[in-house]
Design a protein around this motif. Structure first.
Motif, short mmCIF file in Angstrom:
data_model
loop_
_atom_site.label_atom_id
_atom_site.label_comp_id
_atom_site.label_asym_id
_atom_site.label_seq_id
_atom_site.Cartn_x
_atom_site.Cartn_y
_atom_site.Cartn_z
N PHE A 1 0.82 -1.29 -0.07
CA PHE A 1 -0.05 0.05 -0.02
C PHE A 1 0.73 1.34 0.10
N ILE A 2 1.93 1.21 0.77
CA ILE A 2 2.77 2.45 0.90
C ILE A 2 3.56 2.97 -0.63
N GLU A 3 3.83 1.56 -1.14
CA GLU A 3 4.56 1.90 -2.40
C GLU A 3 3.62 2.54 -3.43
N LEU A 4 2.19 1.97 -3.37
CA LEU A 4 1.09 2.77 -4.26
C LEU A 4 0.94 4.30 -3.99
N VAL A 5 0.98 4.64 -2.85
CA VAL A 5 0.78 5.94 -2.33
C VAL A 5 1.90 6.92 -2.88
N LYS B 1 -0.83 6.63 -18.34
CA LYS B 1 0.47 5.98 -18.04
C LYS B 1 0.71 5.48 -16.76
N ALA B 2 -0.09 5.83 -15.77
CA ALA B 2 -0.08 5.30 -14.35
C ALA B 2 -0.75 4.01 -14.19
N LEU B 3 -1.44 3.55 -15.20
CA LEU B 3 -1.95 2.24 -14.99
C LEU B 3 -1.24 1.12 -15.31
N PRO B 4 -0.22 1.04 -16.09
CA PRO B 4 0.81 -0.14 -15.86
C PRO B 4 1.58 -0.21 -14.58
N LEU B 5 1.79 1.03 -14.13
CA LEU B 5 2.56 1.18 -12.80
C LEU B 5 1.69 0.59 -11.82
N ILE B 6 0.63 0.77 -11.56
CA ILE B 6 -0.31 0.46 -10.33
C ILE B 6 -0.59 -1.27 -10.81
N ARG B 7 -0.62 -1.71 -12.03
CA ARG B 7 -0.94 -2.81 -12.46
C ARG B 7 0.29 -3.76 -11.90
N LYS B 8 1.49 -3.21 -12.15
CA LYS B 8 2.62 -3.76 -12.05
C LYS B 8 2.95 -4.26 -10.40
N THR B 9 2.47 -3.24 -9.52
CA THR B 9 2.54 -3.44 -8.26
C THR B 9 1.49 -4.37 -7.77
N GLY B 10 0.31 -4.15 -8.53
CA GLY B 10 -0.87 -5.17 -8.10
C GLY B 10 -0.54 -6.70 -8.58
N LEU B 11 0.45 -6.82 -9.61
CA LEU B 11 0.72 -8.37 -9.83
C LEU B 11 1.50 -8.67 -8.83
N SER B 12 2.33 -7.93 -8.19
CA SER B 12 3.11 -8.63 -6.97
C SER B 12 2.38 -8.81 -5.89
N MET B 13 1.34 -7.94 -5.67
CA MET B 13 0.33 -8.23 -4.58
C MET B 13 -0.42 -9.47 -4.88
#
Ligand SMILES: [Zn+2]
Length: 462
Positions: free
Chosen positions: A236-240, A253-265
């Motif tokens: 969560f911290i990484e996403l904020v 362009k933020a969507l792939p960034l959010i999804r990348k973290t989402g995949l780790s989650m």
């Protein structure tokens, strides 16, 4: 705490007088045979205090108090003297030495300065029971030239005051901004965790896993959700922070960034739950929310509903068209399958609308609510569920069952009784359906409500 009143006399002479006054205050403490710790800033020139030094001083003081407490040095809070005079911001407090001798306490003060990133601007001093300054005998280097002892540069006025001030103030301001940012990031992340746990714990819920049972799920229970939440929360911290740091004008362009973290989650969730999908939906929705909060606080320094929704809309612009529009074969995910079959866009559509269900149906149920409880959360859930085309329901049944479910939720919302709510629960059991999409949107609603509340209470300002 005693507040020391600022004298109204002119500088220079009065700066010296202010220093005398502080020495007098320290001596008063010594008269009671107590040592004291004091904190002040090295601000050359005049004035010695402004809004930047004040905020910086508050951060330093907060840090110093925790450092002393962590070393089991007792500070006498009720005898604290804190204020601002012509010599700047200052703090004096009697302390008890506990198991440490004065030299050990002095060393702790020196280490505090040394370990602080801007410790050269800070003076954390100790006076003994006689009022004398305790010295470690070490001389400090001048913070500006880093070549000669500070005391020499000061005595000789070796550097121009304006130059010194324009060297230190931006550093102090950047430090304060960073501290503030870190505290906002921590707070928002913890609210997300709190919101998710509140939704999971709400019991009983129709068809969903809760504290009492597994609803329409055979492969997961309350504990699975606890474990899964623990597994995804560290991101969560990484996403904020990603939201805080995002600079590009184009938010898609933020969507792939959010999804990348989402995949780790997701990977962490599957590992913890042994391949059970407990929270894929909330990973997506909360991921967007956390990122949007970071972006919003960087931009506005406060939460604004419409701004938040616009950020989510911009990140997810054309998401349904791009990701669901072109599918002409059997869908890969539940969401794609459902879109293909019935045209319902699920979490993607909800995100593209800037969380319409959350803001049009969930949050209005919490208007005027000061504390959350089961009853308001159930109403909130029913309001969302009676309007949401929940793809989790469609995946297990069909639009007729979904429509029956929505009607029952609506009746229960209009007249919430044990009977009307039980009817919804019984229907889910009979049809073996689970409104997981609405549960995710309830968690987002709780999160947004909590952020708005924290923002109003100025929790995000130091
Ligand atoms: Zn110097």
């Amino acid at each position: 705490m005693k507040l020391y009143k600022k004298p109204t006399i002119e500088p220079l002479q009065s700066i010296l007088e202010a220093r005398d006054q502080r020495a007098f205050l320290k001596n008063q403490i010594a008269l009671k045979s107590q040592p004291c710790v004091s904190l002040s800033l090295n601000v050359p020139g005049f004035p010695k205090s402004n809004s930047t030094t004040k905020t910086f001083f508050r951060y330093c003081l907060h840090d110093l108090k925790y450092t002393l407490k962590a070393h089991r040095i007792e500070i006498k809070e009720d005898e604290t003297i804190e204020g601002c005079d012509l010599a700047g911001d200052f703090f004096i407090v009697p302390c008890s030495t506990a198991n440490l001798n004065l030299m050990e306490i002095k060393q702790i003060c020196e280490d505090f300065e040394k370990n602080h990133p801007l410790g050269r601007f800070i003076d954390a001093d100790l006076n003994d029971q006689q009022g004398n300054s305790v010295s470690s005998g070490e001389s400090k280097l001048c913070f500006f030239c880093l070549e000669r002892p500070a005391i020499e540069c000061r005595r000789e006025n070796a550097h121009d005051f304006d130059e010194l001030r324009s060297f230190m103030f931006p550093k102090m301001a950047a430090y304060c901004m960073n501290q503030k940012e870190e505290s906002v990031i921590r707070k928002i992340s913890s609210l997300a965790q709190q919101a998710i746990l509140s939704e999971i714990s709400l019991s009983p819920k129709p068809g969903l896993v809760d504290k009492f049972g597994c609803g329409s799920h055979a492969d997961m229970n309350y504990q699975t959700f606890m474990d899964s939440t623990a597994a995804i929360s560290p991101w969560f911290i990484e996403l904020v922070r990603a939201g805080f740091d995002f600079q590009d004008e184009d938010l898609t362009k933020a969507l792939p960034l959010i999804r990348k973290t989402g995949l780790s989650m997701e990977a962490s969730m599957f590992e913890t739950t042994r391949n059970i999908n407990t929270q894929k939906g909330i990973i997506f929705l909360m991921g967007l929310s956390l990122f949007a909060c970071g972006k919003l606080y960087r931009q506005n320094d406060r939460f604004e509903v419409e701004e938040f929704r616009n950020i989510i809309r911009d990140i997810c612009k054309d998401l349904v068209k791009n990701e669901l529009g072109g599918i002409n074969h059997s869908g890969k995910s539940h969401g794609e399958d459902i879109f293909l079959k019935y045209g319902f866009s699920g979490a993607r559509g909800e995100a593209e609308s800037g969380f319409r269900m959350v803001f049009d149906f969930g949050l209005p149920q919490l208007t005027g609510v000061t504390e959350l409880n089961d009853e308001v959360l159930i109403k909130c859930f029913l309001s969302i569920a009676s309007n949401n085309d929940d793809t989790n329901i469609l995946f297990r049944s069909n639009p007729v069952v979904l429509s029956g479910f929505k009607k029952l939720c609506n009746s229960a919302l209009e007249n919430l009784t044990d009977t009307s709510y039980s009817a919804v629960i019984d229907f889910c059991r009979k049809e073996n359906i689970s409104p997981g999409g609405s549960a995710d949107l309830l968690a987002v609603t709780i999160f947004v409500w909590m952020v708005i509340k924290a923002d109003r209470q100025q929790i995000f300002t130091f």
